[in-house]
Design an enzyme around this catalytic site. Structure first.
Site, PDB file in Angstrom:
ATOM      1  N   THR A   1      -3.306   1.208  -1.167  1.00  0.00           N
ATOM      2  CA  THR A   1      -4.276   1.882  -0.482  1.00  0.00           C
ATOM      3  C   THR A   1      -5.098   0.888   0.275  1.00  0.00           C
ATOM      4  OG1 THR A   1      -6.423   3.368  -0.784  1.00  0.00           O
ATOM      5  CG2 THR A   1      -6.210   1.537  -2.426  1.00  0.00           C
TER       6      THR A   1
ATOM      7  N   ASN B   1      -8.463   2.239   0.382  1.00  0.00           N
ATOM      8  CA  ASN B   1      -9.596   2.843  -0.232  1.00  0.00           C
ATOM      9  C   ASN B   1      -9.836   4.047   0.535  1.00  0.00           C
ATOM     10  OD1 ASN B   1     -11.424   3.352  -2.287  1.00  0.00           O
ATOM     11  ND2 ASN B   1     -12.955   2.231  -1.381  1.00  0.00           N
TER      12      ASN B   1
ATOM     13  N   SER C   1      -9.980  -0.917 -10.199  1.00  0.00           N
ATOM     14  CA  SER C   1      -9.248  -0.017  -9.479  1.00  0.00           C
ATOM     15  C   SER C   1      -8.990   1.391 -10.570  1.00  0.00           C
ATOM     16  CB  SER C   1      -8.041  -0.312  -8.927  1.00  0.00           C
ATOM     17  OG  SER C   1      -7.012   0.593  -8.363  1.00  0.00           O
ATOM     18  N   SER C   2      -8.690   2.322 -10.275  1.00  0.00           N
ATOM     19  CA  SER C   2      -8.060   3.493 -10.842  1.00  0.00           C
ATOM     20  C   SER C   2      -6.779   3.594 -10.695  1.00  0.00           C
ATOM     21  CB  SER C   2      -8.845   4.888 -10.773  1.00  0.00           C
ATOM     22  OG  SER C   2     -10.353   4.735 -10.832  1.00  0.00           O
TER      23      SER C   2
ATOM     24  N   GLY D   1      -6.049   9.424  -5.298  1.00  0.00           N
ATOM     25  CA  GLY D   1      -7.281  10.353  -5.410  1.00  0.00           C
ATOM     26  C   GLY D   1      -8.532   9.454  -6.118  1.00  0.00           C
ATOM     27  N   GLY D   2      -8.727   8.241  -6.088  1.00  0.00           N
ATOM     28  CA  GLY D   2     -10.005   7.573  -6.571  1.00  0.00           C
ATOM     29  C   GLY D   2      -9.653   7.841  -8.163  1.00  0.00           C
TER      30      GLY D   2
ATOM     31  N   THR E   1      -5.279   7.408  -0.571  1.00  0.00           N
ATOM     32  CA  THR E   1      -4.484   6.139  -1.192  1.00  0.00           C
ATOM     33  C   THR E   1      -2.992   6.814  -1.092  1.00  0.00           C
ATOM     34  OG1 THR E   1      -6.196   5.334  -2.787  1.00  0.00           O
ATOM     35  CG2 THR E   1      -3.727   5.230  -3.346  1.00  0.00           C
TER      36      THR E   1
ATOM     37  N   ARG F   1      -3.867  -6.420  -5.693  1.00  0.00           N
ATOM     38  CA  ARG F   1      -5.221  -5.994  -5.336  1.00  0.00           C
ATOM     39  C   ARG F   1      -5.889  -6.872  -4.452  1.00  0.00           C
ATOM     40  NH1 ARG F   1      -8.271  -1.247  -5.308  1.00  0.00           N
ATOM     41  NH2 ARG F   1     -10.065  -1.382  -6.507  1.00  0.00           N
TER      42      ARG F   1
HETATM   43  O1  DON Z   1      -8.483   1.491  -6.313  1.00  0.00           O
HETATM   44  C1  DON Z   1      -9.078   2.607  -6.525  1.00  0.00           C
HETATM   45  O2  DON Z   1      -9.238   3.250  -7.394  1.00  0.00           O
HETATM   46  C2  DON Z   1      -9.444   3.213  -5.232  1.00  0.00           C
HETATM   47  N1  DON Z   1      -9.879   2.388  -4.062  1.00  0.00           N
HETATM   48  C3  DON Z   1      -8.478   4.349  -4.927  1.00  0.00           C
HETATM   49  C4  DON Z   1      -8.679   5.072  -3.706  1.00  0.00           C
HETATM   50  C5  DON Z   1      -8.246   6.377  -3.363  1.00  0.00           C
HETATM   51  O3  DON Z   1      -7.177   6.968  -4.349  1.00  0.00           O
HETATM   52  C6  DON Z   1      -8.487   7.222  -2.517  1.00  0.00           C
HETATM   53  N2  DON Z   1      -7.427   8.303  -2.304  1.00  0.00           N
HETATM   54  N3  DON Z   1      -7.756   9.287  -2.262  1.00  0.00           N
END
Ligand code: DON
Length: 562
Positions: free
Chosen positions: A391, A393, A444-445, A466-467, A373, A101
């Protein structure tokens, strides 16, 4: 996407939600192969990994080859300027979790994105101040060095070729660049990605010579070339000239961290998943533990099933948002959050109706998935497995492009709690445990996960982009395979739901909730809203005689095997 979900007037929303069972349209199928399989967002990148498997590389070599190739052919999210997480399970039973990360630069401060009037600025999302120190190159290098079999120069060959000889632009790449042309045009990526003011046309050959040169430097000199050599110098100079924060010292001190995977189980299946600094593994584990606290999993799509899932996610996300952060900086109650006893206590609080999140916490937010991501799942002929999510982000990260080195920078600083109580770009409302500090990793997720069957043989390699929806999508595909007894294709196609505690809303994909079930959920007190998609998963599953792999039908790249 936020707007698309929220602007629908209620009757239309109801019609969309009520398109009951999944449509039997041209159903995308999984790819089958006997010896090895890679599912990623890009067929070209997966093919790069398969090339390395064919040359005698193992799953880690192939994952690293795919990762570097994604940086070339999937520049919106594949990256050198970002970071990620990798979960490894070797066929001999060794397991490892690699945290690469990004970290906050040394000059970062807790309130660096809060203006004197108390308002949050756009600095954490766009431009030179939005980036954490990139971890991708150090991570891929460390994984390959510890677990790979081939020389790095061989593993990186396909990516170098794709950057220097170029690749043929497809409509998805063209559309992606066009969709973010305003962001790209603000910085020096415009001459590469918008030559003459427009994206490279479909069918044209797209070359990235500066990126090819950087990849060659890494192939020859390893991570030092990136973190201490000319790349670090040029990156730091670009930052200094434009008000950015990352210095040569930041680059030189970046280190990925080897961690112990979280091990949890679901009804006889073993889950290996990512510990903090990602919240992903804890939250996937905690929500599945809550679901498993009940004697049986209700029928897929029933009101009871969705109520259980939503309630589990709601409670796990309350913990995610308030009790997790970088373990090097804050205490993280990992044992408690992943314990069955704790899950049983939370499950006991789930009644026959929805418990408003406001009873558990205060504040509001909005949930959106507007960025990108990339996840890839890899297995080889002997059963070594790698699950990786990486990612920038947002799509194309902060928009900043390091022209002489050929890559985009991340805007990962937005994953910190920029201001307690203020939602970030994913609507996450987080606490001070995730506050900004120099050298700290932002929560992060990302949830790269490997599932073993009851005989502890490799079953499923899975993860998503997907966040925060990564967590809900990954856990639903796991549930679909191990509890709902679906094939991989069914598990991936099955409509999904999402709840992240705040906003206190149950998001549902088209087909996820039938009309009578919607009535039941509404009567239970749920606010249900349609959403076009809950994340995008990439997965590989072991089947008799080989493997099946699949990129999410919501994206549609072909998985590649051999
Ligand atoms: O680390 C995280 O949770 C976010 N930065 C992930 C971002 C992400 O998955 C965007 N995608 N659709």
């Amino acid at each position: 996407m936020i707007g698309a979900a929220l602007l629908l007037p209620p009757p239309l929303a109801r019609t969309i939600l009520a398109q009951s069972t999944p449509q039997p349209q041209a159903a995308p199928a999984a790819t089958f192969a006997r010896r090895g399989m890679i599912a990623s967002n890009s067929e070209l990148a997966s093919t790069a990994g398969i090339e390395v498997l064919r040359q005698g590389g193992n799953a880690v070599d192939a994952a690293v080859a795919t990762g570097f190739a994604l940086a070339v052919v999937y520049p919106q999210a594949g990256n050198l300027g970002g970071g990620g997480y990798m979960l490894i399970r070797m066929a001999d039973g060794r397991t490892a979790a690699l945290d690469y990360r990004e970290v906050a630069p040394l000059s970062a401060t807790r309130d660096m994105y809060v203006a004197p009037d108390g308002k949050v600025t756009a600095g954490s999302t766009v431009g030179y101040r939005a980036s954490g120190v990139p971890g991708a190159v150090a991570g891929l290098y460390a994984a390959q060095r510890r677990y790979g079999r081939l020389p790095l120069s061989v593993v990186m060959r396909p990516a170098i070729r794709l950057a220097s000889d170029g690749f043929i632009v497809d409509s998805a790449t063209n559309r992606s660049i066009a969709g973010d042309s305003a962001l790209i045009a603000r910085f020096s990526g415009r001459s590469v990605f918008l030559p003459g003011g427009a994206p490279p046309p479909v069918g044209s050959r797209f070359r990235q010579p500066a990126l090819a040169a950087t990849l060659r430097l890494i192939a020859r000199g390893g991570e030092r070339a990136f973190y201490r050599g000319s790349v670090a110098t040029t990156l730091a100079a670009d930052m200094r000239a434009n008000g950015g924060n990352i210095t040569r010292a930041d680059m030189a001190r970046y280190r990925p961290v080897w961690r112990t995977p979280i091990v949890t189980d679901f009804r006889g299946f073993t889950l290996l998943t990512m510990p903090p600094s990602s919240s992903g593994g804890v939250t996937v584990g905690e929500s599945l533990n809550i679901v498993a606290s009940f004697p049986a999993v209700p029928p897929f799509g029933s009101a009871e099933y969705l109520h259980r899932l939503a309630s589990a996610y709601q409670r796990a996300f309350v913990d995610r948002n308030s009790r997790l952060g970088d373990p090097a900086f804050v205490p993280v109650p990992l044992g408690e959050l992943t314990s069955k006893r704790y899950a049983a206590r939370l499950a006991a609080g789930i009644g026959s109706s929805h418990t408003p999140t406001a009873i558990l916490t205060r504040a509001t937010g909005e949930s959106g998935e507007s960025s990108e991501t990339t996840h890839y799942s890899v297995v080889d002929a002997v059963g070594n497995a790698v699950s990786t999510t990486t990612t920038l982000n947002g799509l194309y990260g902060s928009g900043v492009y390091i022209a002489s080195a050929g890559f985009f920078m991340n805007n990962e600083m937005d994953d910190f709690t920029v201001q307690p109580g203020t939602p970030n770009m994913f609507g996450l409302v987080m606490d001070t445990r995730n506050a900004i500090a120099p050298g700290k990793r932002m929560l992060s997720s990302m949830s790269p996960t490997i599932v073993l069957d009851s005989a502890r043989r490799l079953l499923l390699v899975v993860g998503a982009r997907g966040g925060p929806r990564i967590i809900t999508a990954t856990s639903q595909v796991i549930l679909n395979v191990v509890a709902n007894r679906m094939t991989l294709a069914q598990a991936m196609r099955a409509p999904r739901v999402h709840h992240q505690a705040l906003p206190d809303t149950l998001y549902a994909e088209p087909g996820a909730i039938s009309a009578p079930v919607l009535d039941s959920l509404t009567a239970m007190g749920y606010a249900v809203k349609p959403t076009p998609g809950v994340a995008k998963v990439d997965a590989v599953v072991r089947v008799p005689g080989g493997y099946e792999g699949m990129d999410d039908p919501r994206n549609g790249a072909r998985a590649v095997g051999y």
